[in-house]
Scaffold this motif. Sequence first.
Motif, mmCIF file in Angstrom:
data_model
loop_
_atom_site.group_PDB
_atom_site.id
_atom_site.type_symbol
_atom_site.label_atom_id
_atom_site.label_comp_id
_atom_site.label_asym_id
_atom_site.label_seq_id
_atom_site.Cartn_x
_atom_site.Cartn_y
_atom_site.Cartn_z
ATOM 1 N N VAL A 30 13.817 5.777 21.217
ATOM 2 C CA VAL A 30 13.991 5.130 19.923
ATOM 3 C C VAL A 30 15.483 5.044 19.609
ATOM 4 O O VAL A 30 16.245 5.954 19.950
ATOM 5 C CB VAL A 30 13.277 5.963 18.827
ATOM 6 C CG1 VAL A 30 13.446 5.325 17.470
ATOM 7 C CG2 VAL A 30 11.820 6.126 19.149
ATOM 8 N N ASP A 31 15.888 3.968 18.931
ATOM 9 C CA ASP A 31 17.268 3.836 18.484
ATOM 10 C C ASP A 31 17.434 4.698 17.229
ATOM 11 O O ASP A 31 16.948 4.358 16.163
ATOM 12 C CB ASP A 31 17.581 2.365 18.190
ATOM 13 C CG ASP A 31 19.016 2.162 17.746
ATOM 14 O OD1 ASP A 31 19.886 2.909 18.227
ATOM 15 O OD2 ASP A 31 19.253 1.267 16.919
ATOM 16 N N TYR A 32 18.121 5.820 17.371
ATOM 17 C CA TYR A 32 18.320 6.757 16.260
ATOM 18 C C TYR A 32 19.796 6.751 15.885
ATOM 19 O O TYR A 32 20.621 7.377 16.540
ATOM 20 C CB TYR A 32 17.851 8.155 16.685
ATOM 21 C CG TYR A 32 17.881 9.191 15.597
ATOM 22 C CD1 TYR A 32 17.031 9.101 14.505
ATOM 23 C CD2 TYR A 32 18.754 10.266 15.659
ATOM 24 C CE1 TYR A 32 17.035 10.049 13.509
ATOM 25 C CE2 TYR A 32 18.778 11.223 14.665
ATOM 26 C CZ TYR A 32 17.920 11.112 13.589
ATOM 27 O OH TYR A 32 17.937 12.064 12.593
ATOM 28 N N TYR A 33 20.121 5.989 14.847
ATOM 29 C CA TYR A 33 21.499 5.828 14.398
ATOM 30 C C TYR A 33 22.414 5.396 15.540
ATOM 31 O O TYR A 33 23.493 5.941 15.747
ATOM 32 C CB TYR A 33 22.023 7.123 13.759
ATOM 33 C CG TYR A 33 21.275 7.510 12.508
ATOM 34 C CD1 TYR A 33 21.433 6.786 11.333
ATOM 35 C CD2 TYR A 33 20.397 8.582 12.525
ATOM 36 C CE1 TYR A 33 20.727 7.128 10.191
ATOM 37 C CE2 TYR A 33 19.689 8.937 11.383
ATOM 38 C CZ TYR A 33 19.874 8.210 10.219
ATOM 39 O OH TYR A 33 19.173 8.549 9.091
ATOM 40 N N LYS A 61 12.334 6.281 7.445
ATOM 41 C CA LYS A 61 12.931 5.019 7.895
ATOM 42 C C LYS A 61 12.888 4.850 9.415
ATOM 43 O O LYS A 61 13.221 3.791 9.929
ATOM 44 C CB LYS A 61 14.358 4.872 7.371
ATOM 45 C CG LYS A 61 15.314 5.937 7.815
ATOM 46 C CD LYS A 61 16.657 5.745 7.154
ATOM 47 C CE LYS A 61 17.577 6.905 7.468
ATOM 48 N NZ LYS A 61 18.830 6.792 6.775
ATOM 49 N N MET A 62 12.442 5.879 10.133
ATOM 50 C CA MET A 62 12.320 5.781 11.591
ATOM 51 C C MET A 62 11.004 5.118 12.007
ATOM 52 O O MET A 62 10.860 4.704 13.153
ATOM 53 C CB MET A 62 12.418 7.167 12.235
ATOM 54 C CG MET A 62 13.805 7.776 12.203
ATOM 55 S SD MET A 62 15.079 6.715 12.902
ATOM 56 C CE MET A 62 14.524 6.527 14.571
ATOM 57 N N HIS A 65 11.298 1.725 13.739
ATOM 58 C CA HIS A 65 11.967 1.850 15.035
ATOM 59 C C HIS A 65 11.008 2.415 16.088
ATOM 60 O O HIS A 65 11.000 1.969 17.240
ATOM 61 C CB HIS A 65 13.199 2.759 14.915
ATOM 62 C CG HIS A 65 14.261 2.223 13.998
ATOM 63 N ND1 HIS A 65 15.063 1.160 14.326
ATOM 64 C CD2 HIS A 65 14.630 2.607 12.752
ATOM 65 C CE1 HIS A 65 15.894 0.914 13.342
ATOM 66 N NE2 HIS A 65 15.654 1.779 12.355
ATOM 67 N N LYS A 68 8.414 -0.250 17.013
ATOM 68 C CA LYS A 68 9.037 -1.262 17.879
ATOM 69 C C LYS A 68 9.154 -0.747 19.313
ATOM 70 O O LYS A 68 8.839 -1.463 20.267
ATOM 71 C CB LYS A 68 10.415 -1.625 17.319
ATOM 72 C CG LYS A 68 11.143 -2.688 18.100
ATOM 73 C CD LYS A 68 12.487 -2.984 17.465
ATOM 74 C CE LYS A 68 13.272 -3.965 18.306
ATOM 75 N NZ LYS A 68 14.627 -4.162 17.781
ATOM 76 N N ALA A 69 9.578 0.504 19.461
ATOM 77 C CA ALA A 69 9.743 1.083 20.801
ATOM 78 C C ALA A 69 8.402 1.184 21.526
ATOM 79 O O ALA A 69 8.321 0.922 22.726
ATOM 80 C CB ALA A 69 10.391 2.467 20.696
#
Length: 173
Positions: A30-33, A61-62, A65, A68-69
Motif C-alpha cells: 500500500v502507498d503509505y505517505y 484514510k488508508m 489505498h 486500490k492495492a
Amino acid sequence: MNTVIDHLKREYGAVRTGRASLSLLDNIVVDYYGTPTPVNQVAALGCPDPQTISISPWEQKMIPHIEKAIRKSDLDLTPNNDGKAIRITIPPLSEERRKQLVKVVKKKAEESRVAVRNIRREFNEELKKLEKDKHISEDETKKSQEEVQKVTDSFVKLVDEVLAHKEKEIMEV
C-alpha cells in the motif's frame, strides 16, 4: 537449498485455495505517505470465518489505498468497505480455476527443482576446481559429488511433498 524450500512455501501461501488465509495478503503493498508498505503494517488483519478476511486500518484514510492495492493485485478479490474496515469474501473456486491453480503451483515447484539442481551444479563445479588445484583427491571428489547428489535428491523429494500438499489443498472442495 533450505532457502529454496522456504521461498516455495511463501509462494504457495499466496495462492488462493478457496479458504481465507492472511498469507494471501503478504504480497499486497500500500502507498503509505509515499512509501510502499505491506498491508499488514498499516492495518490489523484477521479471519473471522473460513471464507472472510477482515482488514482494520489503523488510520481510516488508508481504506481507499488498501482497496486500490487489493483490486490491482492478481488475486481476483473484491474488497467491501463499511467505512471502518474492509472485508474480503473468498469465493469458492470453480473446478476450472482449481485446475489452473494446480498448473501454477506445479510450475513453481519445477522452478524450485531447477534452483536446487543449480545449487548442486555449483557445488560440483567447486569440487572439480578443488580437485584441479590438487586440494582434494579424485576419490574425495567422487565421494563428495555422491553426497551432494543425495542431498539434492532429498530436497527435490521435499519440493514434491510440498507440491502434493498444496495440490491436495487446492483440489479440496
